[in-house]
Design an enzyme around this catalytic site. Sequence first.
Site, PDB file in Angstrom:
ATOM      1  N   ARG A 186      25.433  47.295  43.795  1.00  0.00           N
ATOM      2  CA  ARG A 186      24.591  46.213  43.292  1.00  0.00           C
ATOM      3  C   ARG A 186      25.347  45.435  42.241  1.00  0.00           C
ATOM      4  NH1 ARG A 186      22.648  47.448  38.183  1.00  0.00           N
ATOM      5  NH2 ARG A 186      22.690  49.650  37.562  1.00  0.00           N
ATOM      6  N   ALA A 242      31.916  57.777  39.125  1.00  0.00           N
ATOM      7  CA  ALA A 242      32.775  58.958  39.131  1.00  0.00           C
ATOM      8  C   ALA A 242      33.093  59.405  40.548  1.00  0.00           C
ATOM      9  CB  ALA A 242      32.109  60.090  38.358  1.00  0.00           C
ATOM     10  N   THR A 273      39.544  51.653  47.673  1.00  0.00           N
ATOM     11  CA  THR A 273      40.528  51.232  48.659  1.00  0.00           C
ATOM     12  C   THR A 273      40.600  49.722  48.816  1.00  0.00           C
ATOM     13  OG1 THR A 273      38.926  51.369  50.470  1.00  0.00           O
ATOM     14  CG2 THR A 273      40.173  53.368  49.957  1.00  0.00           C
ATOM     15  N   LYS A 274      39.568  48.999  48.347  1.00  0.00           N
ATOM     16  CA  LYS A 274      39.499  47.549  48.486  1.00  0.00           C
ATOM     17  C   LYS A 274      39.049  46.928  47.171  1.00  0.00           C
ATOM     18  CE  LYS A 274      38.417  47.669  53.428  1.00  0.00           C
ATOM     19  NZ  LYS A 274      37.464  47.276  54.492  1.00  0.00           N
ATOM     20  N   ASN A 318      40.990  58.281  28.862  1.00  0.00           N
ATOM     21  CA  ASN A 318      40.757  59.693  28.568  1.00  0.00           C
ATOM     22  C   ASN A 318      41.897  60.548  29.129  1.00  0.00           C
ATOM     23  OD1 ASN A 318      39.334  62.019  27.689  1.00  0.00           O
ATOM     24  ND2 ASN A 318      37.388  60.980  28.103  1.00  0.00           N
ATOM     25  N   HIS A 345      53.846  55.059  51.474  1.00  0.00           N
ATOM     26  CA  HIS A 345      55.008  55.348  52.318  1.00  0.00           C
ATOM     27  C   HIS A 345      54.696  54.922  53.743  1.00  0.00           C
ATOM     28  CE1 HIS A 345      56.777  57.709  49.038  1.00  0.00           C
ATOM     29  NE2 HIS A 345      55.555  58.180  48.855  1.00  0.00           N
TER      30      HIS A 345
END
Length: 204
Positions: A184, A161, A166-167, A86, A116
């Site tokens: 879940r 959303a 991060t993992k 989108n 960085h």
Amino acid sequence: MTVPQQVLDVLHSGDVYLWDGELMDVAQQEQRDILRRTNELPAVDPERERLLRTYFAEMGENTWVEPPLHANWGCSTHLGNQVYANFNLTLVDDGEIFIGDHTMIGPNVTLVTTGHPIRPDLRERLAQFSEPIHIGRNVWIGANVTVLPGVTIGDNAVIGACSLVTKDIPANSVAVGSPCRVMREINEHDNEYYWRDRRIPVDL
């Protein structure tokens, strides 16, 4: 794709490096010119698809990217077949991004491969590094999601959303939050209901 292999080797190395303006600025500007032209064209103009196929490293069949698109390079991003993205997709794609077949990406999603160093003197010298992002087949990424460097999202996963990923997220799971966590697994309930208590019609 007109970016020299020498530049791509540095960008994709995974090592920390200093920005080489003399070499990289010219190569990036050519890519930016292609992107600017695609964003100026009507979405259904055949020339836009031709330019996007020049711009990306790979772009599969029946793949659609709504304008506007924002990206650092484009030539580091690999799109599978029947991908839908989108509007306002942002690709910080100094490192490579791989997006599998049938994946759907909501509006205002940002995929960030680059970071960085924490050390201030290195940042002053424009040091950076990149780690690839891998998004599997038939993934749904909701609106306003950000995915950070080095993340892999498994096949069929759903990312809620506004999540900050991060993992790694395993296949066949629903994950949400900041930071994003698995809520879940996709289960039998999902086979019968498409949203809350709304049952999937038998003719679908």
